[in-house]
Design a protein around this motif. Structure first.
Motif, PDB file in Angstrom:
ATOM      1  N   UNK A 125     117.468  31.539  60.437  1.00  0.00           N
ATOM      2  CA  UNK A 125     117.366  32.705  61.303  1.00  0.00           C
ATOM      3  C   UNK A 125     116.608  32.401  62.581  1.00  0.00           C
ATOM      4  N   UNK A 126     115.992  33.436  63.173  1.00  0.00           N
ATOM      5  CA  UNK A 126     115.229  33.265  64.408  1.00  0.00           C
ATOM      6  C   UNK A 126     114.047  32.332  64.140  1.00  0.00           C
ATOM      7  N   UNK A 127     113.916  31.311  64.975  1.00  0.00           N
ATOM      8  CA  UNK A 127     112.831  30.360  64.757  1.00  0.00           C
ATOM      9  C   UNK A 127     112.396  29.694  66.060  1.00  0.00           C
ATOM     10  N   UNK A 128     111.238  29.048  65.980  1.00  0.00           N
ATOM     11  CA  UNK A 128     110.706  28.254  67.084  1.00  0.00           C
ATOM     12  C   UNK A 128     110.442  26.862  66.549  1.00  0.00           C
ATOM     13  N   UNK A 129     110.780  25.837  67.337  1.00  0.00           N
ATOM     14  CA  UNK A 129     110.544  24.465  66.876  1.00  0.00           C
ATOM     15  C   UNK A 129     110.160  23.565  68.051  1.00  0.00           C
ATOM     16  N   UNK A 130     109.602  22.428  67.718  1.00  0.00           N
ATOM     17  CA  UNK A 130     109.352  21.394  68.720  1.00  0.00           C
ATOM     18  C   UNK A 130     110.695  20.893  69.231  1.00  0.00           C
ATOM     19  N   UNK A 131     110.722  20.392  70.445  1.00  0.00           N
ATOM     20  CA  UNK A 131     111.995  19.943  70.994  1.00  0.00           C
ATOM     21  C   UNK A 131     111.788  18.871  72.050  1.00  0.00           C
ATOM     22  N   UNK A 132     112.827  18.087  72.243  1.00  0.00           N
ATOM     23  CA  UNK A 132     112.877  17.096  73.312  1.00  0.00           C
ATOM     24  C   UNK A 132     114.243  17.194  73.979  1.00  0.00           C
ATOM     25  N   UNK A 133     114.346  16.871  75.274  1.00  0.00           N
ATOM     26  CA  UNK A 133     115.648  16.934  75.953  1.00  0.00           C
ATOM     27  C   UNK A 133     116.668  16.020  75.293  1.00  0.00           C
ATOM     28  N   UNK A 134     117.911  16.465  75.288  1.00  0.00           N
ATOM     29  CA  UNK A 134     118.995  15.670  74.693  1.00  0.00           C
ATOM     30  C   UNK A 134     120.214  15.742  75.603  1.00  0.00           C
ATOM     31  N   UNK A 135     120.848  14.604  75.833  1.00  0.00           N
ATOM     32  CA  UNK A 135     122.038  14.596  76.660  1.00  0.00           C
ATOM     33  C   UNK A 135     121.734  14.514  78.145  1.00  0.00           C
ATOM     34  N   UNK A 136     122.700  14.882  78.939  1.00  0.00           N
ATOM     35  CA  UNK A 136     122.599  14.770  80.397  1.00  0.00           C
ATOM     36  C   UNK A 136     121.827  15.939  80.994  1.00  0.00           C
ATOM     37  N   UNK A 137     121.541  15.827  82.292  1.00  0.00           N
ATOM     38  CA  UNK A 137     120.901  16.897  83.028  1.00  0.00           C
ATOM     39  C   UNK A 137     121.935  17.625  83.873  1.00  0.00           C
ATOM     40  N   UNK A 183     100.385  31.198  65.345  1.00  0.00           N
ATOM     41  CA  UNK A 183      99.530  30.016  65.449  1.00  0.00           C
ATOM     42  C   UNK A 183     100.334  28.774  65.826  1.00  0.00           C
ATOM     43  N   UNK A 184     101.553  28.691  65.319  1.00  0.00           N
ATOM     44  CA  UNK A 184     102.411  27.531  65.569  1.00  0.00           C
ATOM     45  C   UNK A 184     102.719  27.397  67.060  1.00  0.00           C
ATOM     46  N   UNK A 185     102.954  28.513  67.731  1.00  0.00           N
ATOM     47  CA  UNK A 185     103.374  28.472  69.134  1.00  0.00           C
ATOM     48  C   UNK A 185     102.303  27.834  70.013  1.00  0.00           C
ATOM     49  N   UNK A 186     101.087  28.386  69.997  1.00  0.00           N
ATOM     50  CA  UNK A 186     100.049  27.869  70.887  1.00  0.00           C
ATOM     51  C   UNK A 186      99.575  26.473  70.491  1.00  0.00           C
ATOM     52  N   UNK A 187      99.511  26.199  69.193  1.00  0.00           N
ATOM     53  CA  UNK A 187      99.114  24.856  68.756  1.00  0.00           C
ATOM     54  C   UNK A 187     100.061  23.794  69.290  1.00  0.00           C
ATOM     55  N   UNK A 188     101.337  24.094  69.286  1.00  0.00           N
ATOM     56  CA  UNK A 188     102.318  23.083  69.680  1.00  0.00           C
ATOM     57  C   UNK A 188     102.612  23.078  71.175  1.00  0.00           C
ATOM     58  N   UNK A 189     102.390  24.183  71.856  1.00  0.00           N
ATOM     59  CA  UNK A 189     102.424  24.131  73.323  1.00  0.00           C
ATOM     60  C   UNK A 189     101.277  23.264  73.809  1.00  0.00           C
ATOM     61  N   UNK A 190     100.141  23.360  73.145  1.00  0.00           N
ATOM     62  CA  UNK A 190      98.988  22.527  73.473  1.00  0.00           C
ATOM     63  C   UNK A 190      99.316  21.050  73.280  1.00  0.00           C
ATOM     64  N   UNK A 191     100.001  20.713  72.184  1.00  0.00           N
ATOM     65  CA  UNK A 191     100.267  19.317  71.843  1.00  0.00           C
ATOM     66  C   UNK A 191     101.512  18.750  72.503  1.00  0.00           C
ATOM     67  N   UNK A 192     102.559  19.576  72.655  1.00  0.00           N
ATOM     68  CA  UNK A 192     103.857  19.047  73.106  1.00  0.00           C
ATOM     69  C   UNK A 192     104.333  19.586  74.455  1.00  0.00           C
ATOM     70  N   UNK A 193     103.790  20.715  74.911  1.00  0.00           N
ATOM     71  CA  UNK A 193     104.136  21.208  76.244  1.00  0.00           C
ATOM     72  C   UNK A 193     105.324  22.143  76.316  1.00  0.00           C
ATOM     73  N   UNK A 194     106.188  22.135  75.296  1.00  0.00           N
ATOM     74  CA  UNK A 194     107.325  23.044  75.299  1.00  0.00           C
ATOM     75  C   UNK A 194     107.859  23.223  73.884  1.00  0.00           C
ATOM     76  N   UNK A 195     108.501  24.371  73.654  1.00  0.00           N
ATOM     77  CA  UNK A 195     109.109  24.686  72.357  1.00  0.00           C
ATOM     78  C   UNK A 195     110.462  25.335  72.602  1.00  0.00           C
TER      79      UNK A 195
END
Length: 286
Positions: free
Chosen positions: A69-81, A48-60
């Motif tokens: 251990x193995x997990x999925x979380x919200x994220x934002x870019x950090x550092x250079x490209x 449930x967490x995956x689709x709810x947050x792809x809907x709200x944030x666009x990426x995980x």
């Protein structure tokens, strides 16, 4: 069990406006979050967490944490490209205060679509237009019930307003006191035309357009007759492109995750069987 609340002048119009917008937003969000079926996820990850947050944030971000251990979380870019305009690291976080920076090589980004655009961004405009159409229908129907402009003395304004609130609340009898001066009241009919039926058709077309954008099959909602096979096939091809634009990024993420972490995760479009009748042949097909 609570009583059914009617939308009348006792209610705040702003409150009804917000409720109408929220109604369409919630319905569309539930549809979006039910479109994709994830299999093989570790027990530490909630589907449930995956689709709810792809809907709200666009990426995980999918990665292995030293503590959890193995997990999925919200994220934002950090550092250079890097040279391909991809971040070299991601800041991963949770609403519980969890915060950690992960190198791009140590995680896999699950994207909602090729541009990581949240679905909420895509449906907001549709929700606004659906809300506008729905509330315009409400207003037009109310105008059929009370198509009046009342001219009165300022001292009588509150009294008449209270009487009309009772009328709008469907009270069978309205009582006035002996001091109520009806002689000083002038009523003008607005003769507002009934257009609610036409607005209802527009609203259904806008709803269909939104479902088309999401790749949700709804071909038989705007036609009284059943669709023939050519129409179904043409519509299904269009919907397939729409839904695949979001499915392919999920499938690509699954491939990377399985390779990097030795798992067997998959994501597929949830399919619902539907029977379609061919007008000319009268045959039903799945």
């Amino acid at each position: 069990m609570g009583s059914i609340k009617s939308f009348n002048s006792f209610d705040s119009s702003a409150s009804i406006n917000n409720a109408t917008y929220s109604h369409y937003f919630t319905r569309l969000k539930m549809l979006c979050c039910a479109m994709y079926k994830w299999e093989g996820l570790p027990e530490t990850i909630a589907k449930r967490f995956i689709e709810n947050n792809l809907f709200e944030y666009g990426q995980l971000a999918f990665y292995k944490d030293d503590k959890y251990g193995i997990m999925v979380s919200k994220c934002t870019p950090s550092g250079m490209l890097n040279i391909y305009d991809e971040p070299i690291a991601y800041h991963c976080f949770g609403n519980n205060g969890y915060s950690k920076t992960i190198k791009a090589n140590d995680c896999v980004i699950i994207r909602n679509n090729i541009n990581s655009i949240p679905t909420t961004y895509l449906i907001n405009l549709f929700c606004l237009r659906l809300y506008e159409l729905e509330r315009t229908i409400d207003v037009n129907l109310t105008q059929q019930k009370t198509p009046l402009i009342i001219q009165c003395e300022e001292t009588q304004r509150l009294t008449l307003k209270n009487l009309l609130m009772k009328y709008d609340g469907n009270e069978p009898f309205i009582y006035g006191n002996k001091g109520l001066d009806l002689k000083g009241i002038t009523v003008f009919k607005t003769d507002a035309p009934l257009v609610a039926d036409k607005l209802f058709i527009l609203k259904n077309e806008k709803w269909k357009e939104c479902l088309d954008m999401l790749g949700i099959n709804n071909a038989n909602t705007s036609k009284k007759e059943r669709l023939n096979l050519d129409e179904v096939n043409s519509n299904n091809q269009f919907l397939s492109f729409e839904s695949d634009s979001m499915l392919m990024t999920r499938e690509y993420a699954c491939e990377e995750i399985n390779e990097k972490f030795g798992l067997n995760i998959s994501c597929a479009l949830r399919k619902i069987k539907a029977e379609v009748q061919d007008i000319e042949g009268g045959e039903e097909n799945e």
